[in-house]
Motif scaffolding. Structure first.
Motif, PDB file in Angstrom:
ATOM      1  N   PHE A  33      -3.914   7.311  -5.121  1.00  0.00           N
ATOM      2  CA  PHE A  33      -4.713   6.417  -5.945  1.00  0.00           C
ATOM      3  C   PHE A  33      -6.180   6.832  -5.898  1.00  0.00           C
ATOM      4  O   PHE A  33      -6.662   7.386  -4.918  1.00  0.00           O
ATOM      5  CB  PHE A  33      -4.556   4.967  -5.478  1.00  0.00           C
ATOM      6  N   ILE A  55      -9.303   1.221  -6.924  1.00  0.00           N
ATOM      7  CA  ILE A  55      -8.710   0.005  -6.381  1.00  0.00           C
ATOM      8  C   ILE A  55      -9.393  -1.184  -7.032  1.00  0.00           C
ATOM      9  O   ILE A  55     -10.622  -1.301  -6.985  1.00  0.00           O
ATOM     10  CB  ILE A  55      -8.878  -0.069  -4.858  1.00  0.00           C
ATOM     11  N   GLN A  77      -4.252  -6.315  -4.071  1.00  0.00           N
ATOM     12  CA  GLN A  77      -5.037  -5.330  -4.801  1.00  0.00           C
ATOM     13  C   GLN A  77      -4.164  -4.566  -5.796  1.00  0.00           C
ATOM     14  O   GLN A  77      -2.947  -4.492  -5.648  1.00  0.00           O
ATOM     15  CB  GLN A  77      -5.682  -4.342  -3.825  1.00  0.00           C
ATOM     16  N   ARG A 111      -3.800  -0.754  -7.141  1.00  0.00           N
ATOM     17  CA  ARG A 111      -4.197   0.611  -6.820  1.00  0.00           C
ATOM     18  C   ARG A 111      -3.710   1.539  -7.921  1.00  0.00           C
ATOM     19  O   ARG A 111      -2.511   1.615  -8.204  1.00  0.00           O
ATOM     20  CB  ARG A 111      -3.650   1.019  -5.455  1.00  0.00           C
ATOM     21  N   VAL A 139     -10.048   2.701   3.847  1.00  0.00           N
ATOM     22  CA  VAL A 139      -9.481   3.181   2.587  1.00  0.00           C
ATOM     23  C   VAL A 139     -10.064   4.546   2.234  1.00  0.00           C
ATOM     24  O   VAL A 139      -9.349   5.489   1.903  1.00  0.00           O
ATOM     25  CB  VAL A 139      -9.755   2.176   1.451  1.00  0.00           C
TER      26      VAL A 139
END
Length: 240
Positions: A2, A5, A17, A19, A192
């Motif tokens: 991804f 986000i 979320q 993604r 992340v």
């Protein structure tokens, strides 16, 4: 992997979320599919976000409303997306999309954690190489990472990690609005951005935040993502 986000306003964790991988799109509006914004002042189909490799584009499907995309770390920096605009590029790593809805302003966040930065030492000497761990040292997330790493970089390799409250106290002189929520948000974002996944036993034991902190500091020190000679950023703040 991804590249974008989307974090709804009421999101309480990764499960809430959206993604997106490069080329994928997400519609948003009063009705699904996609991100539903339950407000009578929002169009049934209000817009669409499309992910690219390192940024995202916004299509404004409204006939009358201009949308604003803010950079929360940009001291008022923003762009306007006119009604009917298709695939307007958004360059910010952190963004907040603001939508007028009656007498309210609604919004949600969009992260682009794959913003890449070239190695300065190679930029003028031939074909550049993208960094494995792209960090922008002008962002608040780097301040948080530096504060977490500081005790061990100061010559205490086995020092306990700072608590969130200690990070707040350390950074408040250069970041007056810092809060527990903002520190936790930046820790989550760093996890992340640096592609960290806490081991299953950490999540099951309830040690989610501590596990992330330990993993972040371990990775940062192992690969010199924060160096001792950079710790003055904690006292002086990011330089323009």
């Amino acid at each position: 992997m991804f590249s974008v986000i989307v974090v709804p306003a009421d999101c309480r964790g990764p499960d809430g979320q959206f993604r997106l991988e490069p080329g994928q799109s997400l519609r948003f509006g009063r009705q699904g599919p996609g991100l539903a914004i339950a407000h009578p002042g929002v169009s049934r189909s209000a817009g669409q976000i499309t992910a690219t490799a390192t940024f995202w584009t916004l299509t404004n499907l409204s006939r009358h409303q201009t949308y604003v995309v803010e950079n929360p770390e940009g001291a008022g920096e923003h762009i306007k997306i006119a009604p009917g605009r298709v695939d307007a590029p958004v360059p910010f790593e952190f963004s907040r999309l603001v939508i007028p809805a009656g007498d309210e302003l609604l919004g949600f966040d969009v992260w682009a954690p794959r913003h890449d930065y070239l190695d300065d030492h190679e930029a003028d000497t031939g074909e550049p190489t993208a960094l494995s761990f792209p960090l922008d040292r002008s962002k608040r997330y780097f301040l948080v990472l530096a504060a977490l790493c500081e005790p061990r970089l100061r010559g205490e390799p086995h020092a306990p990690l700072p608590t969130v409250e200690q990070v707040i106290d350390r950074l408040r002189p250069i970041w007056p609005a810092i809060s527990r929520t903002s520190v936790q948000w930046n820790i989550d974002y760093l996890a992340v951005k640096l592609r960290l996944k806490p081991p299953p036993e950490v999540a099951l034991s309830g040690g989610r935040l501590n596990g992330k902190k330990e993993s972040l500091v371990s990775l940062a020190l192992r690969f010199d993502l924060v160096r001792e000679d950079e710790l003055d950023i904690i006292d002086k703040g990011p330089q323009p």
